[in-house]
Design an enzyme around this catalytic site. Structure first.
Site, PDB file in Angstrom:
ATOM      1  N   ASP A 171       0.812  -1.210   0.000  1.00  0.00           N
ATOM      2  CA  ASP A 171       0.000   0.000   0.000  1.00  0.00           C
ATOM      3  C   ASP A 171       0.852   1.270   0.000  1.00  0.00           C
ATOM      4  OD1 ASP A 171       0.898  -0.526   2.584  1.00  0.00           O
ATOM      5  OD2 ASP A 171      -1.089  -0.914   3.382  1.00  0.00           O
ATOM      6  N   ASP A 191      -7.501  -2.529  14.397  1.00  0.00           N
ATOM      7  CA  ASP A 191      -8.886  -2.839  14.003  1.00  0.00           C
ATOM      8  C   ASP A 191      -8.966  -4.105  13.144  1.00  0.00           C
ATOM      9  OD1 ASP A 191      -7.857  -2.017  11.586  1.00  0.00           O
ATOM     10  OD2 ASP A 191      -9.231  -0.318  11.314  1.00  0.00           O
ATOM     11  N   HIS A 200      -7.200  -4.824  10.434  1.00  0.00           N
ATOM     12  CA  HIS A 200      -6.980  -4.705   8.978  1.00  0.00           C
ATOM     13  C   HIS A 200      -5.666  -5.345   8.555  1.00  0.00           C
ATOM     14  CE1 HIS A 200      -4.944  -0.534   9.699  1.00  0.00           C
ATOM     15  NE2 HIS A 200      -4.001  -1.409   9.461  1.00  0.00           N
ATOM     16  N   GLU A 227      -9.768  -1.933   5.490  1.00  0.00           N
ATOM     17  CA  GLU A 227     -10.406  -1.551   6.751  1.00  0.00           C
ATOM     18  C   GLU A 227     -11.642  -2.410   7.015  1.00  0.00           C
ATOM     19  OE1 GLU A 227      -8.615   0.093   8.471  1.00  0.00           O
ATOM     20  OE2 GLU A 227      -8.024   2.057   7.721  1.00  0.00           O
TER      21      GLU A 227
HETATM   22  C1  F6R Z   1       1.364  -1.337   6.088  1.00  0.00           C
HETATM   23  C2  F6R Z   1       0.105  -2.035   6.246  1.00  0.00           C
HETATM   24  C3  F6R Z   1      -0.690  -1.965   7.487  1.00  0.00           C
HETATM   25  C4  F6R Z   1       0.126  -2.229   8.743  1.00  0.00           C
HETATM   26  C5  F6R Z   1      -0.750  -2.128   9.989  1.00  0.00           C
HETATM   27  C6  F6R Z   1       0.057  -2.267  11.257  1.00  0.00           C
HETATM   28  O1  F6R Z   1       1.937  -1.549   4.816  1.00  0.00           O
HETATM   29  O2  F6R Z   1      -0.292  -2.649   5.322  1.00  0.00           O
HETATM   30  O3  F6R Z   1      -1.729  -2.909   7.423  1.00  0.00           O
HETATM   31  O4  F6R Z   1       0.696  -3.501   8.671  1.00  0.00           O
HETATM   32  O5  F6R Z   1      -1.425  -0.910   9.989  1.00  0.00           O
HETATM   33  O6  F6R Z   1       0.917  -1.175  11.353  1.00  0.00           O
HETATM   34  P1  F6R Z   1       2.065  -1.144  12.460  1.00  0.00           P
HETATM   35  O7  F6R Z   1       3.015  -2.230  12.085  1.00  0.00           O
HETATM   36  O8  F6R Z   1       2.704   0.213  12.310  1.00  0.00           O
HETATM   37  O9  F6R Z   1       1.412  -1.374  13.759  1.00  0.00           O
END
Ligand code: F6R
Length: 258
Positions: free
Chosen positions: A67, A136, A138, A143
């Site tokens: 992403d 959450d 994801h 989301e």
């Molecule tokens: C990032 C991504 C997100 C993160 C998630 C956890 O490329 O795809 O899904 O893996 O938001 O983020 P952290 O690791 O910062 O807690």
């Protein structure tokens, strides 16, 4: 699904990196799916160490990132392009032409997303997808409420994600509201998946993803439908799992590979 519970973040990271490293040794032209965020930092650190100290060769590897924020140019320090360069690409030898990260600045999101999906296919599909998980539930920026069949597309971030990611920005208002993200369906097509999570803030999402029902409200729960998922956790992230005894028992009694 295999759940591996490590004592520490570093142990978790090293074990997950070993899986990726092993794949690259078996298949030097492997296609890797990359994640950003705080979770995979240790994994990238270990892959860089394997490259520098043990000669792990990325010269034929291709990568696709999950992403990117919309509106951030590649050289903006909060962009995922910048993150990947800082923490991984500048330290290893993945050829720049083999690095794919969604564009945060494309003027035609639909065409870009279709092209990204096509490139993944043309490169033979993703061999191993690295994932973190949001509080959450994801994966990538899928989301709660995202279709479990979704493909790469423009997505509006949830308020919780914006709040969670505000820690990386100067002001909460600076967090972009939109991202381009691979879909859940895109992720499920990877041949193997490695998901990592550490810390108490992830414990509830991890438990719902692994042991709860498959639901678009926790998009990580869709991983239950995938035949080859390994989840690497530290003790805190594993702390709300009901089946901890079982996951540990399985690890202690892994059948020997013949
Ligand atoms: C990032 C991504 C997100 C993160 C998630 C956890 O490329 O795809 O899904 O893996 O938001 O983020 P952290 O690791 O910062 O807690």
């Amino acid at each position: 699904m295999e759940v591996l519970i490590a004592e520490t973040y570093d142990e978790m990271s090293v074990r997950a990196a070993a899986v990726v490293g092993k794949l690259i040794k078996i298949k030097p032209n492997a296609v890797l799916g990359m994640a950003t965020g705080s979770t995979p930092l240790g994994l990238y650190r270990e892959l860089v160490r394997l490259h520098q100290d043990e000669g792990l060769d990325f010269a034929q590897v291709t990568t696709f990132n999950l992403d990117e924020y919309v509106g951030l140019p590649n050289d903006e320090p909060h962009s995922y392009h910048y993150f990947m360069h800082e923490h991984f690409f500048q330290h290893v030898d993945v050829p720049s032409g083999n690095i794919y990260i969604p564009s945060g600045t494309t003027s035609n999101h639909a065409a870009f997303c279709a092209w990204y999906e096509e490139r993944i296919r043309e490169c033979g599909g993703i061999d191993i997808q690295i994932l973190g998980i949001g509080a959450d539930g994801h994966i990538a920026f899928n989301e709660p409420g995202s279709s479990l069949g979704s493909r790469t597309r423009l997505k509006t971030l949830a308020r919780q994600t914006i709040e969670d990611n505000a820690r990386f920005f100067e002001r909460p208002d600076d967090v972009p509201v939109y991202a381009i993200t691979m879909g859940v369906g895109t992720i499920l097509e990877a041949r193997a998946i490695v998901m990592l999570a550490n810390g108490k803030t992830k414990a509830a999402a991890v438990a719902r993803a692994i042991e709860g029902p498959v639901t678009s409200m926790i998009t990580a729960s869709a991983l239950q439908l995938h035949p080859s998922v390994r989840v690497f956790l530290d003790r805190d992230a594993a702390s709300e799992l009901q089946m901890n005894d079982y996951w540990n028992w399985v690890q202690e009694n892994r059948p020997r590979q013949g």
